[in-house]
Design a protein around this motif. Structure first.
Motif, PDB file in Angstrom:
ATOM      1  N   LEU A 102      56.450 107.562  93.414  1.00 28.27           N
ATOM      2  CA  LEU A 102      57.842 107.994  93.498  1.00 28.27           C
ATOM      3  C   LEU A 102      58.795 106.818  93.294  1.00 28.27           C
ATOM      4  O   LEU A 102      58.733 105.822  94.015  1.00 28.27           O
ATOM      5  CB  LEU A 102      58.114 108.655  94.856  1.00 28.27           C
ATOM      6  N   LEU A 103      59.673 106.950  92.318  1.00 25.77           N
ATOM      7  CA  LEU A 103      60.707 105.971  92.024  1.00 25.77           C
ATOM      8  C   LEU A 103      62.064 106.670  92.051  1.00 25.77           C
ATOM      9  O   LEU A 103      62.137 107.898  92.034  1.00 25.77           O
ATOM     10  CB  LEU A 103      60.487 105.339  90.636  1.00 25.77           C
ATOM     11  N   VAL A 104      63.148 105.893  92.059  1.00 28.79           N
ATOM     12  CA  VAL A 104      64.477 106.477  91.944  1.00 28.79           C
ATOM     13  C   VAL A 104      64.989 106.298  90.529  1.00 28.79           C
ATOM     14  O   VAL A 104      64.586 105.372  89.813  1.00 28.79           O
ATOM     15  CB  VAL A 104      65.469 105.869  92.957  1.00 28.79           C
ATOM     16  N   GLU A 105      65.882 107.170  90.133  1.00 28.08           N
ATOM     17  CA  GLU A 105      66.427 107.111  88.777  1.00 28.08           C
ATOM     18  C   GLU A 105      67.167 105.793  88.549  1.00 28.08           C
ATOM     19  O   GLU A 105      67.865 105.287  89.423  1.00 28.08           O
ATOM     20  CB  GLU A 105      67.391 108.278  88.546  1.00 28.08           C
ATOM     21  N   TYR A 122      45.276 105.067  86.038  1.00 30.46           N
ATOM     22  CA  TYR A 122      44.567 106.032  86.882  1.00 30.46           C
ATOM     23  C   TYR A 122      44.879 107.491  86.531  1.00 30.46           C
ATOM     24  O   TYR A 122      44.456 108.393  87.242  1.00 30.46           O
ATOM     25  CB  TYR A 122      44.914 105.791  88.354  1.00 30.46           C
ATOM     26  N   ASN A 123      45.618 107.690  85.442  1.00 25.96           N
ATOM     27  CA  ASN A 123      46.042 109.039  85.071  1.00 25.96           C
ATOM     28  C   ASN A 123      46.830 109.672  86.214  1.00 25.96           C
ATOM     29  O   ASN A 123      46.652 110.854  86.548  1.00 25.96           O
ATOM     30  CB  ASN A 123      44.851 109.918  84.688  1.00 25.96           C
ATOM     31  N   ALA A 124      47.700 108.870  86.802  1.00 28.35           N
ATOM     32  CA  ALA A 124      48.585 109.332  87.867  1.00 28.35           C
ATOM     33  C   ALA A 124      49.934 109.724  87.264  1.00 28.35           C
ATOM     34  O   ALA A 124      50.119 109.685  86.038  1.00 28.35           O
ATOM     35  CB  ALA A 124      48.748 108.249  88.924  1.00 28.35           C
ATOM     36  N   VAL A 125      50.875 110.089  88.124  1.00 21.89           N
ATOM     37  CA  VAL A 125      52.149 110.638  87.653  1.00 21.89           C
ATOM     38  C   VAL A 125      53.317 109.822  88.213  1.00 21.89           C
ATOM     39  O   VAL A 125      53.350 109.527  89.414  1.00 21.89           O
ATOM     40  CB  VAL A 125      52.299 112.110  88.105  1.00 21.89           C
ATOM     41  N   ILE A 126      54.247 109.463  87.352  1.00 21.43           N
ATOM     42  CA  ILE A 126      55.507 108.867  87.801  1.00 21.43           C
ATOM     43  C   ILE A 126      56.478 109.995  88.111  1.00 21.43           C
ATOM     44  O   ILE A 126      56.766 110.840  87.254  1.00 21.43           O
ATOM     45  CB  ILE A 126      56.117 107.940  86.731  1.00 21.43           C
ATOM     46  N   LYS A 127      56.991 110.023  89.332  1.00 18.70           N
ATOM     47  CA  LYS A 127      57.963 111.035  89.733  1.00 18.70           C
ATOM     48  C   LYS A 127      59.293 110.344  90.019  1.00 18.70           C
ATOM     49  O   LYS A 127      59.331 109.350  90.756  1.00 18.70           O
ATOM     50  CB  LYS A 127      57.478 111.785  90.973  1.00 18.70           C
ATOM     51  N   ILE A 128      60.358 110.839  89.438  1.00 16.93           N
ATOM     52  CA  ILE A 128      61.667 110.219  89.560  1.00 16.93           C
ATOM     53  C   ILE A 128      62.581 111.062  90.443  1.00 16.93           C
ATOM     54  O   ILE A 128      62.781 112.258  90.185  1.00 16.93           O
ATOM     55  CB  ILE A 128      62.341 110.032  88.185  1.00 16.93           C
ATOM     56  N   LEU A 141      73.079 113.358  99.202  1.00 20.93           N
ATOM     57  CA  LEU A 141      72.243 114.244  98.400  1.00 20.93           C
ATOM     58  C   LEU A 141      71.078 113.499  97.755  1.00 20.93           C
ATOM     59  O   LEU A 141      69.960 114.016  97.676  1.00 20.93           O
ATOM     60  CB  LEU A 141      73.084 114.929  97.316  1.00 20.93           C
ATOM     61  N   TRP A 142      71.355 112.264  97.317  1.00 20.70           N
ATOM     62  CA  TRP A 142      70.297 111.477  96.678  1.00 20.70           C
ATOM     63  C   TRP A 142      69.193 111.151  97.686  1.00 20.70           C
ATOM     64  O   TRP A 142      68.007 111.247  97.387  1.00 20.70           O
ATOM     65  CB  TRP A 142      70.885 110.206  96.085  1.00 20.70           C
ATOM     66  N   ASN A 143      69.580 110.778  98.891  1.00 21.04           N
ATOM     67  CA  ASN A 143      68.583 110.513  99.925  1.00 21.04           C
ATOM     68  C   ASN A 143      67.784 111.765 100.255  1.00 21.04           C
ATOM     69  O   ASN A 143      66.570 111.695 100.482  1.00 21.04           O
ATOM     70  CB  ASN A 143      69.263 109.955 101.176  1.00 21.04           C
ATOM     71  N   GLU A 144      68.442 112.910 100.267  1.00 20.34           N
ATOM     72  CA  GLU A 144      67.722 114.163 100.516  1.00 20.34           C
ATOM     73  C   GLU A 144      66.725 114.441  99.399  1.00 20.34           C
ATOM     74  O   GLU A 144      65.599 114.910  99.651  1.00 20.34           O
ATOM     75  CB  GLU A 144      68.719 115.317 100.650  1.00 20.34           C
ATOM     76  N   THR A 145      67.114 114.144  98.168  1.00 16.65           N
ATOM     77  CA  THR A 145      66.221 114.329  97.026  1.00 16.65           C
ATOM     78  C   THR A 145      64.981 113.457  97.156  1.00 16.65           C
ATOM     79  O   THR A 145      63.851 113.903  96.889  1.00 16.65           O
ATOM     80  CB  THR A 145      66.954 114.003  95.709  1.00 16.65           C
ATOM     81  N   ILE A 146      65.185 112.217  97.574  1.00 18.09           N
ATOM     82  CA  ILE A 146      64.044 111.302  97.760  1.00 18.09           C
ATOM     83  C   ILE A 146      63.093 111.855  98.813  1.00 18.09           C
ATOM     84  O   ILE A 146      61.874 111.938  98.593  1.00 18.09           O
ATOM     85  CB  ILE A 146      64.542 109.897  98.156  1.00 18.09           C
ATOM     86  N   LEU A 147      63.628 112.231  99.950  1.00 16.02           N
ATOM     87  CA  LEU A 147      62.779 112.735 101.036  1.00 16.02           C
ATOM     88  C   LEU A 147      62.054 114.011 100.632  1.00 16.02           C
ATOM     89  O   LEU A 147      60.872 114.198 100.956  1.00 16.02           O
ATOM     90  CB  LEU A 147      63.624 112.972 102.287  1.00 16.02           C
ATOM     91  N   ASN A 148      62.742 114.891  99.910  1.00 21.41           N
ATOM     92  CA  ASN A 148      62.122 116.145  99.478  1.00 21.41           C
ATOM     93  C   ASN A 148      61.063 115.935  98.396  1.00 21.41           C
ATOM     94  O   ASN A 148      60.257 116.837  98.137  1.00 21.41           O
ATOM     95  CB  ASN A 148      63.193 117.123  98.975  1.00 21.41           C
ATOM     96  N   SER A 149      61.089 114.746  97.772  1.00 25.19           N
ATOM     97  CA  SER A 149      60.120 114.448  96.708  1.00 25.19           C
ATOM     98  C   SER A 149      58.801 113.897  97.245  1.00 25.19           C
ATOM     99  O   SER A 149      57.832 113.764  96.498  1.00 25.19           O
ATOM    100  CB  SER A 149      60.726 113.436  95.718  1.00 25.19           C
ATOM    101  N   ILE A 150      58.770 113.554  98.529  1.00 32.36           N
ATOM    102  CA  ILE A 150      57.558 112.990  99.141  1.00 32.36           C
ATOM    103  C   ILE A 150      56.675 114.127  99.623  1.00 32.36           C
ATOM    104  O   ILE A 150      57.110 115.013 100.352  1.00 32.36           O
ATOM    105  CB  ILE A 150      57.925 112.064 100.309  1.00 32.36           C
ATOM    106  N   ALA A 155      51.425 108.829  96.570  1.00 35.05           N
ATOM    107  CA  ALA A 155      50.569 107.700  96.946  1.00 35.05           C
ATOM    108  C   ALA A 155      51.372 106.422  97.147  1.00 35.05           C
ATOM    109  O   ALA A 155      51.024 105.583  97.983  1.00 35.05           O
ATOM    110  CB  ALA A 155      49.491 107.467  95.877  1.00 35.05           C
ATOM    111  N   VAL A 156      52.446 106.272  96.372  1.00 39.74           N
ATOM    112  CA  VAL A 156      53.275 105.069  96.436  1.00 39.74           C
ATOM    113  C   VAL A 156      54.739 105.480  96.339  1.00 39.74           C
ATOM    114  O   VAL A 156      55.102 106.334  95.522  1.00 39.74           O
ATOM    115  CB  VAL A 156      52.951 104.087  95.285  1.00 39.74           C
ATOM    116  N   ILE A 157      55.573 104.869  97.183  1.00 35.80           N
ATOM    117  CA  ILE A 157      57.023 104.992  97.068  1.00 35.80           C
ATOM    118  C   ILE A 157      57.557 103.584  96.844  1.00 35.80           C
ATOM    119  O   ILE A 157      57.334 102.696  97.671  1.00 35.80           O
ATOM    120  CB  ILE A 157      57.651 105.592  98.339  1.00 35.80           C
ATOM    121  N   ALA A 158      58.222 103.372  95.724  1.00 30.38           N
ATOM    122  CA  ALA A 158      58.724 102.036  95.396  1.00 30.38           C
ATOM    123  C   ALA A 158      60.205 102.134  95.062  1.00 30.38           C
ATOM    124  O   ALA A 158      60.596 102.844  94.134  1.00 30.38           O
ATOM    125  CB  ALA A 158      57.950 101.444  94.223  1.00 30.38           C
TER     126      ALA A 158
END
Length: 386
Positions: A102-105, A122-128, A141-150, A155-158
């Motif tokens: 998980l990354l931020v835009e 690893y054939n993993a997925v980048i989620k923005i 709203l952006w913070n809510e989006t981040i939390l809802n994306s977890i 596996a990783v939040i950066a």
């Protein structure tokens, strides 16, 4: 403590309005002096004791440990760049197919490419976690989006403590709590926050904190710091530096090759991290930072920018609401009617230095700035708004 401006500690010319520390900090006079002294010492290498490879490094690590409220200086590695620190994290992170990172835009490139490469491996997925289009309550709203994306797939939040281009603050406490719930690594880029914005390892408990040293930490370009939590205690460094091995201080026994590393994060320090020049400059920088309180820096930056921010908002510029933005770094999104080149020319003529990042004018200030300088910048911007 209410801080006054600290211009006397710097050598910035009086006719310069420097609002671009987020790109590169000026040096304190004490840093400049420490660097010059170290350069001169190199002219007489026979007078430099072997202990200088090690003891100043330990002093520096202890100072940085104090700055970030960590417990053990052995959890600090000396690195040359954020990309080096993040590469070390990635080198010691294993994923499963379908795992999400998980990354931020609009994340800084060094904090994107490394994860993109790891995901492909690893054939993993980048989620923005994308920025909300709605400007009202955008930070919330952006913070809510981040939390809802977890989720359990995460596996990783950066991410940074703040967004590097517009200063939006991310709620690391809440993100840490949810990361723990889903057993995800939390990797923080503190390059645009540590030293100027309150941050505590004890409070946030990141798995790793990576910081460039040449911005808010006032070090020379080419140095940085990394904190590694317990999940990286027995990892593999990306290079094998002799001084990271146990008992490397004993030069007479260096070829009695040692299989053990020094404890904890020491194994991750870059080769030649004992640079006699850089380390002395970094020590001088953090000693000065420790005399200030990040909360006081935030309050000072707010005091010199508050009236100008109100004027800019009233003129149609978007600036994140105060609760969800840093005070030392923030973005000003100007109306589309403004001729950017004309504005840039005007700022150049007035010797005003800021950054243009995406849709934002990024303003980054510190204790060497004054309210009059912010007003001068604001007047230039407003003169271009029709």
């Amino acid at each position: 403590m209410k801080l006054q401006h600290q211009k006397q500690l710097f050598t910035l010319p009086e006719n310069i309005t420097y609002l671009n520390i987020a790109s590169l900090s000026p040096s304190f006079k004490s840093i400049e002096e420490a660097g010059i002294k170290a350069v001169k010492e190199k002219s007489t290498p026979h007078l430099i004791p072997s202990t200088n490879f090690f003891e100043p490094v330990i002093e520096l690590k202890k100072l940085f440990t104090k700055l970030i409220h960590a417990d053990n200086y052995n959890r600090i590695a000396n690195i040359p760049s954020v990309s080096y620190g993040l590469a070390t994290v990635a080198n010691n992170t294993q994923l499963k197919e379908g795992d999400e990172i998980l990354l931020v835009e609009g994340q800084f490139p060094s904090n994107y490419y490394v994860w993109d490469t790891l995901a492909k491996k690893y054939n993993a997925v980048i989620k923005i976690a994308e920025q909300p289009e709605n400007k009202i309550g955008k930070g919330k709203l952006w913070n809510e989006t981040i939390l809802n994306s977890i989720s359990d797939k995460t596996a990783v939040i950066a991410l940074g403590n703040i967004h590097w281009a517009n200063g939006t603050i991310f709620d690391l406490k809440a993100i840490r709590k949810k990361a723990t719930l889903h057993n995800a690594l939390l990797i923080i880029d503190g390059s645009q926050s540590v030293g100027a914005l309150p941050f505590s390892i004890k409070e946030i408990q990141p798995d790793a904190l990576i910081c460039a040293g040449y911005k808010w930490l006032f070090g020379p370009y080419g140095c940085g710091y990394a904190y590694f939590g317990s999940k990286f205690d027995n990892g593999t460094p990306i290079e094998e530096n002799w001084s990271n091995r146990l008992n490397s201080e004993d030069f007479s026994r260096l070829t009695n090759y040692q299989s053990q590393y020094k404890p904890l994060a020491n194994r991750y320090s870059v080769g030649e991290h004992g640079s006699f020049i850089y380390v002395q400059m970094q020590i001088a920088a953090i000693k000065q930072l420790l005399q200030w309180n990040p909360e006081d820096i935030q309050n000072y930056c707010l005091s010199i920018t508050a009236s100008s921010i109100e004027r800019l908002r009233n003129a149609g510029c978007f600036i994140e609401e105060n609760t969800y933005r840093a005070k030392h770094l923030f973005g000003v999104e100007i109306p589309k009617s403004v001729n950017l080149q004309s504005l840039k020319d005007k700022l150049s003529k007035e010797n005003i230095f800021v950054s243009f990042r995406g849709n934002y004018i990024r303003i980054s200030c510190h204790l060497y700035n004054t309210e009059n300088e912010i007003i001068k910048l604001t007047d230039c911007i407003l003169s271009e708004i029709s």
